[in-house]
Write a protein that holds these residues in place. Structure first.
Motif, mmCIF file in Angstrom:
data_model
loop_
_atom_site.group_PDB
_atom_site.id
_atom_site.type_symbol
_atom_site.label_atom_id
_atom_site.label_comp_id
_atom_site.label_asym_id
_atom_site.label_seq_id
_atom_site.Cartn_x
_atom_site.Cartn_y
_atom_site.Cartn_z
ATOM 1 N N LEU A 81 35.218 43.337 38.825
ATOM 2 C CA LEU A 81 35.301 42.991 37.418
ATOM 3 C C LEU A 81 35.587 41.510 37.252
ATOM 4 N N ASP A 82 35.020 40.922 36.228
ATOM 5 C CA ASP A 82 35.344 39.549 35.883
ATOM 6 C C ASP A 82 36.547 39.595 34.956
ATOM 7 N N GLN A 83 37.733 39.369 35.515
ATOM 8 C CA GLN A 83 38.976 39.501 34.757
ATOM 9 C C GLN A 83 39.032 38.520 33.582
ATOM 10 N N ARG A 84 38.447 37.360 33.729
ATOM 11 C CA ARG A 84 38.449 36.381 32.633
ATOM 12 C C ARG A 84 37.703 36.930 31.415
ATOM 13 N N LEU A 86 37.452 39.890 30.626
ATOM 14 C CA LEU A 86 38.270 40.973 30.075
ATOM 15 C C LEU A 86 39.522 40.438 29.383
ATOM 16 N N LEU A 88 41.803 38.534 30.873
ATOM 17 C CA LEU A 88 42.902 38.455 31.838
ATOM 18 C C LEU A 88 42.634 37.316 32.817
ATOM 19 N N GLN A 91 45.834 34.557 36.937
ATOM 20 C CA GLN A 91 46.178 35.340 38.117
ATOM 21 C C GLN A 91 47.419 34.749 38.751
ATOM 22 N N GLU A 116 49.176 45.742 35.203
ATOM 23 C CA GLU A 116 48.615 44.420 35.480
ATOM 24 C C GLU A 116 48.566 44.103 36.975
ATOM 25 N N VAL A 118 47.106 44.567 40.326
ATOM 26 C CA VAL A 118 45.850 45.122 40.829
ATOM 27 C C VAL A 118 45.872 45.387 42.334
ATOM 28 N N HIS A 134 46.964 40.234 37.134
ATOM 29 C CA HIS A 134 46.067 39.581 36.192
ATOM 30 C C HIS A 134 46.746 39.657 34.832
ATOM 31 N N ARG A 136 46.989 37.918 30.608
ATOM 32 C CA ARG A 136 46.232 37.222 29.565
ATOM 33 C C ARG A 136 46.542 35.736 29.560
#
Length: 170
Positions: A81-84, A86, A88, A91, A116, A118, A134, A136
């Motif tokens: 997943l691209d956390q950004r 999403l 988030l 890191q 949060e 992972v 991850h 926000r």
């Protein structure tokens, strides 16, 4: 060290503990490594592409993959997943210092409760565990840290914010 054949017919070294997680596959050759490298780059790589990379027929690649799965070398296929995207984008690694008497099982349960987080590992360093999170933003990160610190299981934490990823091999 004893050698035996796995159900897939692969030679495996057994440690004194003889548990499956301690067994190590011995017959991974350069062709297997090329297949594994390509799957590490993209778990959805087609059999045709894997055949091209390995120099084998797709049916041979499929048999090799089945052997690697059966032996535990390939433990599964995942999505990245691209956390950004999403929301988030921040890191951090949080070093968790547990209170005296806290078991690994209790620490695992505590870290698992934090959505949060992972990934988490026990360490041989100064911290008892290291957790990849991850968040926000910095306010969210602070909330996560305070949530951990408020438990009786955690004495203190040490946090490092991650900036640019330099290497990623899946």
């Amino acid at each position: 060290m004893r050698r035996k054949l796995s159900p897939a017919g692969t030679a495996v070294d057994e440690t004194a503990a003889t548990s499956p997680e301690n067994a190590r596959i011995r017959d991974v050759d350069d062709v297997d490594r090329r297949i594994l490298h390509e799957l590490g780059r993209n778990a959805r790589t087609s059999l045709e592409r894997l055949a091209e990379v390995s120099g084998l027929a797709p049916s041979s690649v499929k048999r090799r993959m089945a052997r690697l799965e059966a032996s535990g070398v390939i433990r599964g296929y995942t999505v990245q997943l691209d956390q950004r995207r999403l929301g988030l984008g921040l890191q951090a690694l949080i070093g968790v210092f547990a209170a005296a008497g806290v078991t690994r099982e209790a620490l695992t349960a505590l870290l698992t409760e934090q959505e949060e987080i992972v990934r988490a590992w026990t360490t041989a360093g100064s911290a008892d565990a290291l957790a990849l999170i991850h968040a926000r933003d910095s306010d969210h990160l602070e909330q996560i840290i305070l949530r951990l610190q408020r438990t009786k299981a955690v004495v203190h934490t040490r946090t490092q914010i991650l900036l640019t990823e330099l290497v990623s091999r899946g």
